[in-house]
Structures are given as structure tokens and as C-alpha cells.
Design a protein around this motif. Structure first.
Motif, short mmCIF file in Angstrom:
data_model
loop_
_atom_site.label_atom_id
_atom_site.label_comp_id
_atom_site.label_asym_id
_atom_site.label_seq_id
_atom_site.Cartn_x
_atom_site.Cartn_y
_atom_site.Cartn_z
N ILE A 430 0.83 -1.21 0.00
CA ILE A 430 0.00 0.00 0.00
C ILE A 430 0.86 1.26 0.00
N THR A 431 1.81 1.33 0.92
CA THR A 431 2.59 2.56 1.06
C THR A 431 3.50 2.82 -0.14
N SER A 432 3.88 1.77 -0.85
CA SER A 432 4.73 1.96 -2.03
C SER A 432 3.96 2.42 -3.26
N GLY A 433 2.63 2.37 -3.22
CA GLY A 433 1.80 2.73 -4.36
C GLY A 433 1.50 1.57 -5.29
N ARG A 434 2.11 0.39 -5.03
CA ARG A 434 1.87 -0.76 -5.91
C ARG A 434 0.43 -1.25 -5.82
N TYR A 435 -0.17 -1.12 -4.66
CA TYR A 435 -1.55 -1.58 -4.50
C TYR A 435 -2.51 -0.73 -5.32
N ASP A 436 -2.33 0.59 -5.31
CA ASP A 436 -3.18 1.47 -6.12
C ASP A 436 -3.06 1.11 -7.60
N ARG A 437 -1.85 0.90 -8.06
CA ARG A 437 -1.66 0.56 -9.48
C ARG A 437 -2.33 -0.77 -9.81
N HIS A 438 -2.23 -1.73 -8.90
CA HIS A 438 -2.86 -3.03 -9.13
C HIS A 438 -4.38 -2.89 -9.19
N VAL A 439 -4.98 -2.13 -8.28
CA VAL A 439 -6.43 -1.97 -8.26
C VAL A 439 -6.91 -1.30 -9.53
N ARG A 440 -6.20 -0.27 -9.99
CA ARG A 440 -6.60 0.40 -11.24
C ARG A 440 -6.54 -0.56 -12.42
N ARG A 441 -5.51 -1.40 -12.45
CA ARG A 441 -5.38 -2.38 -13.52
C ARG A 441 -6.54 -3.38 -13.47
N CYS A 442 -6.89 -3.84 -12.27
CA CYS A 442 -8.00 -4.78 -12.13
C CYS A 442 -9.33 -4.13 -12.49
N ARG A 443 -9.50 -2.87 -12.13
CA ARG A 443 -10.76 -2.19 -12.43
C ARG A 443 -10.98 -2.13 -13.94
N LEU A 444 -9.95 -1.82 -14.70
CA LEU A 444 -10.07 -1.80 -16.15
C LEU A 444 -10.35 -3.19 -16.70
N HIS A 445 -9.68 -4.19 -16.14
CA HIS A 445 -9.84 -5.57 -16.59
C HIS A 445 -11.28 -6.05 -16.38
N TYR A 446 -11.84 -5.81 -15.21
CA TYR A 446 -13.19 -6.30 -14.92
C TYR A 446 -14.26 -5.48 -15.65
N ARG A 447 -13.99 -4.20 -15.87
CA ARG A 447 -14.94 -3.41 -16.66
C ARG A 447 -15.04 -3.98 -18.08
N ARG A 448 -13.91 -4.34 -18.67
CA ARG A 448 -13.94 -4.94 -20.01
C ARG A 448 -14.70 -6.26 -19.99
N ARG A 449 -14.50 -7.05 -18.94
CA ARG A 449 -15.22 -8.31 -18.83
C ARG A 449 -16.73 -8.08 -18.82
N ARG A 450 -17.17 -7.13 -18.00
CA ARG A 450 -18.61 -6.86 -17.92
C ARG A 450 -19.14 -6.34 -19.25
N ASP A 451 -18.37 -5.49 -19.92
CA ASP A 451 -18.80 -4.99 -21.22
C ASP A 451 -18.94 -6.12 -22.24
N LEU A 452 -18.00 -7.07 -22.21
CA LEU A 452 -18.09 -8.22 -23.12
C LEU A 452 -19.33 -9.05 -22.82
N LEU A 453 -19.65 -9.23 -21.55
CA LEU A 453 -20.84 -10.00 -21.17
C LEU A 453 -22.10 -9.30 -21.66
N VAL A 454 -22.21 -8.01 -21.40
CA VAL A 454 -23.40 -7.27 -21.81
C VAL A 454 -23.55 -7.28 -23.33
N ALA A 455 -22.45 -7.08 -24.06
CA ALA A 455 -22.52 -7.06 -25.53
C ALA A 455 -22.91 -8.43 -26.08
N ALA A 456 -22.35 -9.51 -25.50
CA ALA A 456 -22.68 -10.85 -25.99
C ALA A 456 -24.14 -11.18 -25.75
#
Length: 581
Positions: A430-456
């Protein structure tokens, strides 16, 4: 780690550390004074080491814990029955191989090590190993030591099969809600943070510590939660626990100790959480749901504190998922947040806020934590299970002042404290900032997943509706009226290799109403909630409506669970099942 000393049998031999036994006594004969040797020095200076034998190696008199691997063998009963020392050793080894305690390929201690551990002569062990090797129980190759032979199969015992600890069903396509994509776990970042954390950790970090958790993590979490979720707390009111389930159990026990008899829960929620609450002795009072979340305006009707109702019926708290109701997907409206806090203030109760996926909102900035409305009446619960991995067992509670001491005391009784190494690593992440970067990466990843589900679904099953806000790691799919019954749809899904659940599995009781965002024809929105405790968490829900035809089926799909490689096939199989339903 200390080793369990093997147990020698009675008889002429004695353990090397037995009282009044000379240290150099022979192993297979009664203790006797050591005989003089021809090359012994007639006189040795005080403190000098004994002379080495002619081979040039001094005999190893190191304690038994310095030798090889551990092997527990009890020769007591066999020796008491009159068996010789070698025969008793052979029988004990043979039995250990037969019953499977020594699996094929297991490497046995050296003859010297086992002899030292048992307090017997090395030659006795060599002869026993030789006999069992000749019989095929053991194998020996130069330079590889003695091992259990592959042909020695374990003996069946007839005992019933052990209950599986993991009751999660399996299939080709895992779409169960509640897990992240485990392939996203930041191994490199975690390893880097672990190295840094261990390098700078003080020595006393690895001693018994506070049941609240390591101060490094509590400080890091306070800063992070204030910045990201708007939580108002300090390190002295934050408790680290082994998953939100443990934290909920500690809270439930503390509330029970304060006189609470019941707790309000959302009409649809996670069944294991209800098991935890029941196990603590609390009755459940389900709250109806609609598109604005739980009907917290009905809390006053469920009973309160003081002299209004009996202690056994006292409603001491309400458990909510306000940022993203699980599983329906609604966000708790502002007026209902205020109503829950007002009820807690007026009735000396508490709101337990389960912020299980608060970082993952895709259509807008996420709502701030409800805890900020009143830190003295709202318990905030967070977890790393969705952002990192459930296997870490890292969660936290931001507690009101009055609950810190009782919950910390219960935590100390439960397991003293949570493991230190992962706490230190997570704090550094957390204090190094690595956790924030990981969460942002996951947020983009899961948003794409949900968009693919809705489109399909829009293309291949257009009558199926995705409900709830664009957030989290799962979605509820409402099938159109006239579809096959939910149980039949789930059966078809299983046949196609899909693992998922229907909405009714999350129902808090037979009479809990469907969320109005997932309407059930003929249901009455103004019906009073069922406040009676339910029979058990595993009872099959009664999906028959009280009025009118059966509700259309709804499926809860965990679109985050599969890896990138597995997700397209899972999505194809899901669309095919929905198209035929």
C-alpha cells in the motif's frame, strides 16, 4: 522447530538421555563404564576434546536433534510383548508402510540418525533396514539412502471418506460469484514488497503482538481508506482479521454479549454470512430489497432496544452492502443510508457495512463509505479478497470506540493475532503505491469483462436483462417471463459444464421478497418482512410465490472468475444455455 523424540522400548537398552545413564553406554547392553582403549591418551588436559579414533573422525556426540529427518516409531508395546529390539523395529517400520503413514518414495533417516533417536545401536537399524529391503518394503540405492519402495501400497482402513473442506462445485466453466481472476494476483509486486518489508521489520515484529494487528498495516490502511473510501478512523480502532467472515463472527459474538438477540440482514445475501450470525446465537430479520437497496426505513418495525421488546428479540444491528448490494447489484439510496444511521443512534444499535468490492465501480466514481456518516454507529468492514486474492485471508474492521475492546478480546481468544508476514507485506504494498496501481489495472480488466458480457447477451440472448449498477465482479441476469424454471435452467447449465448459481440460492428465507429490480409477478411490494429465524442455511429455498405465478429465473454470474484464456469459452456456453431457455 523441535522434533518429537521417538519412543524406545523397554529392555536392556536405554535412551541416551535417560537419567543416570552414562552418555557413552553401548546401545544394546546395560549401561556400563566405558572400557579403556589402546590409543586413549593416558592423561588429557582439563577441557581437552577426547582423542579421535584411528579413522580420523571424532565420534559425533551431538544432541539427537542434530540428525536427519524425523520419524516417529513406538517400540514400547512390541518390546513389552517380548519382541527383540530388531524384530520390534522391523514390525514398527512394516506397519508404518502398510497403513500409509510412510508413503512410497519417503526417504528414511540414516541408520546412524535413527539409532541415535531411538537410543539403539546403529547395526540394529542397518540389519532391520536390510531385512525390510529384502522383503520389498524398502529400497536402497548408493548415494540415495533408504526409501519406502513404490510397490508397498497402503492398506485400506474402511474409514468413511473425509468431508471435503472446499464445497465449491467444479466444472469446465467457473462463473461462480465471489472470486476475482486469480491469474491477476501481482506476484512480482507482492514479492518485491515482501522483500522490502522483511528487510526493515524490527525483530519484535515476529513476536506475539496486538490482536488488532501490526501497527504498520493499520496505519497504511487508515491512510488508504480515508483517501479512497472516505473512512474516518485511526489505527487504534482498526482490527485486522482473517477474512470478513471471521470479523463478522467476532462482531456477532460481541453484539450478543451486549444483549442483542437478532440482527437485520438484506433479504438476499451470502448464505455463509447468515451461518456465521446464527452460529453466534443471533436470529435473523430479513429486510426487503428494491432497486434502491435494502428497505432500511422498515428497521423501526422490526424491534429495538431498551424496554420496547424483550432481550431475546432485541434487534442489535443491521448488516448491509450499501455500495453494491450482493447479489442484486443495487446501490443503497442516500435517504436509506440516513435512515439506517438514524435507527442505530436512536435504538443503541449498529450498522455493519460490508464494503466487499467498493473499489470496483465502472460507470462513475464509487459512493463513499457509509461509515463516514457516523463512525460511532457504523462498523466498516473491508477485505483484500476481491482486489488481491481470498487465499490471503486479509480483512479489516473499523470499529466504534465501544466495540474495540470486546472485539479485540474475542480476536485474541480466537487466534491471538493474524499472521505477521502478510500484514507487513500488504502494508508495504500500500505505502509503495503498488496496490493502487494493481487496483486500477484490475478495475479496467473487470470493466472490459462486464462490457463483453453485456454485448454478448445483447447480440445472442437479447431478452435477458443485466440488472444492477455497473460495478463489482458479478452480474444478475434476469430471464424473461415464460422462461423455464430456475432449477431447470441451472440443470442445463451444469450439463453444459457451467458452474453458477440462481438468485434464489441467496434468499434469506422462504418469505424473503424478490428485489423489485427483479420483479416477481404477483408479489406484493408492501408485504411485511419475515422476521422469524430460519431453520438452516442449507435448507432449499421455497421459490413458490405467495400470490400469483412463479418468478422468472435469475442467474448470478461471476464474470471475473475465469482467466482471460477461459472466459470466451465460458461466455459462449452461457449464451447458448440462455438462448435455449
Amino acid at each position: 522447530m523441535s522434533r518429537a523424540r521417538t519412543t524406545p522400548g523397554p529392555g536392556p537398552s536405554a535412551p541416551r538421555n535417560a537419567p543416570d545413564t552414562p552418555r557413552s553406554a553401548p546401545r544394546d547392553t546395560p549401561a556400563a563404564p566405558p572400557a579403556a582403549t589402546p590409543d586413549a591418551s593416558p592423561a588429557s588436559p582439563p577441557g581437552a576434546s577426547p582423542a579421535a579414533p584411528r579413522g580420523g573422525r571424532a565420534r559425533d556426540h551431538a544432541p539427537w536433534t542434530a540428525f536427519g529427518g524425523d520419524l516417529h516409531l513406538d517400540l514400547t508395546e512390541r518390546r513389552a510383548a517380548g519382541a527383540g529390539l530388531r524384530a520390534a523395529l522391523e514390525d514398527a517400520l512394516r506397519e508404518a508402510v502398510q497403513d500409509g503413514r510412510l508413503a512410497p518414495g519417503t526417504r528414511l533417516p540414516s541408520s546412524r540418525a535413527l539409532g541415535e533417536d531411538l537410543g539403539i545401536a546403529r547395526n540394529t537399524v542397518v540389519e532391520a533396514y536390510g531385512q525390510l529391503t529384502a522383503e520389498g518394503w524398502l529400497g536402497a540405492r548408493p548415494g540415495s539412502g533408504t526409501t519406502v519402495a513404490d510397490r508397498a501400497a497402503p492398506r485400506t482402513t474402511g474409514r468413511p471418506a473425509a468431508v471435503r473442506a472446499d464445497r465449491r462445485p467444479t466444472g469446465r466453466h467457473d462463473l461462480l460469484a465471489g472470486r476475482p481472476d486469480l491469474s491477476l494476483f501481482p506476484r512480482s509486486a507482492w514479492l518485491a514488497s515482501a522483500r522490502r518489508a522483511l528487510a526493515v521489520a524490527p525483530h519484535d515484529a515476529f513476536d506475539y503482538g496486538s490482536p488488532l494487528g501490526r501497527i504498520e498495516l493499520r496505519r497504511a490502511l487508515c491512510d488508504y481508506l480515508a483517501r479512497v473510501r472516505g473512512v474516518r478512523t485511526d489505527p487504534d480502532r482498526l482490527l485486522v482479521c482473517a477474512g470478513f467472515g471471521q470479523g463478522l463472527g467476532l462482531l456477532a459474538a460481541a453484539l450478543r454479549g451486549r444483549g442483542a438477540g437478532r440482527i437485520a440482514v438484506e433479504g438476499y445475501g451470502l448464505p455463509p454470512q447468515r451461518e456465521v450470525l446464527r452460529a453466534a446465537g443471533l436470529g435473523l430479520a430479513p429486510l426487503p430489497l428494491d432497486c434502491d437497496g435494502a428497505r432500511t426505513d422498515l428497521l423501526d418495525d422490526l424491534g429495538g432496544a431498551g424496554g420496547t421488546v424483550g432481550t431475546a428479540d432485541r434487534l442489535g444491528a443491521v448488516l448491509l452492502t450499501p455500495a453494491h448490494q450482493f447479489p442484486s447489484g443495487a446501490a443503497l439510496a442516500a435517504d436509506r443510508r440516513a435512515a439506517a444511521v438514524r435507527w442505530a443512534r436512536e435504538r443503541d444499535g449498529y450498522v455493519i457495512e460490508d464494503d466487499y468490492d467498493g473499489e470496483f465501480r465502472y460507470d462513475r466514481q464509487p459512493l463513499g463509505a457509509m461509515q463516514a456518516l457516523d463512525p460511532d454507529r457504523v462498523v466498516y468492514g473491508g477485505t483484500a479478497a476481491k482486489s488481491l486474492a481470498p487465499g490471503l485471508r486479509l480483512a479489516w474492521l473499523a470499529l466504534p470506540d465501544e466495540l474495540v475492546e470486546p472485539v479485540a478480546r474475542l480476536k485474541a481468544l480466537a487466534d491471538t493475532m493474524s499472521p505477521v508476514t502478510d500484514q507487513l507485506t500488504f502494508a508495504e504494498l500500500i505505502t509503495s503505491g503498488r496496490y493502487d496501481r494493481h487496483v486500477r489495472r484490475c478495475r479496467l480488466h473487470y470493466r472490459r469483462r462486464r462490457d463483453l458480457l453485456v454485448a454478448a447477451l445483447a447480440e445472442r440472448a437479447p431478452e435477458v436483462r443485466v440488472t444492477g449498477i455497473a460495478a463489482g465482479l458479478h452480474a444478475v441476469l434476469q430471464l424473461p417471463p415464460g422462461s423455464r424454471p430456475e432449477a431447470e435452467v441451472l440443470g442445463r447449465a451444469r450439463a453444459a459444464g457451467l458452474v453458477l448459481t440462481g438468485l434464489d440460492w441467496y434468499r434469506a428465507g422462504p418469505d424473503a421478497e424478490r428485489p423489485l429490480d427483479l420483479p416477481a409477478p404477483g408479489t406484493r411490494p408492501d408485504a411485511a418482512p419475515d422476521t422469524r429465524p430460519q431453520d438452516g442455511p442449507d435448507a432449499a429455498p421455497d421459490t413458490r410465490p405467495q400470490d400469483g405465478p412463479a418468478a422468472p429465473p435469475a442467474l448470478v454470474v461471476g464474470y471475473a472468475t475465469p482467466s482471460d484464456r477461459a472466459f470466451p469459452a465460458a461466455l459462449d456456453a452461457l449464451c447458448e444455455v440462455l438462448r435455449e431457455s
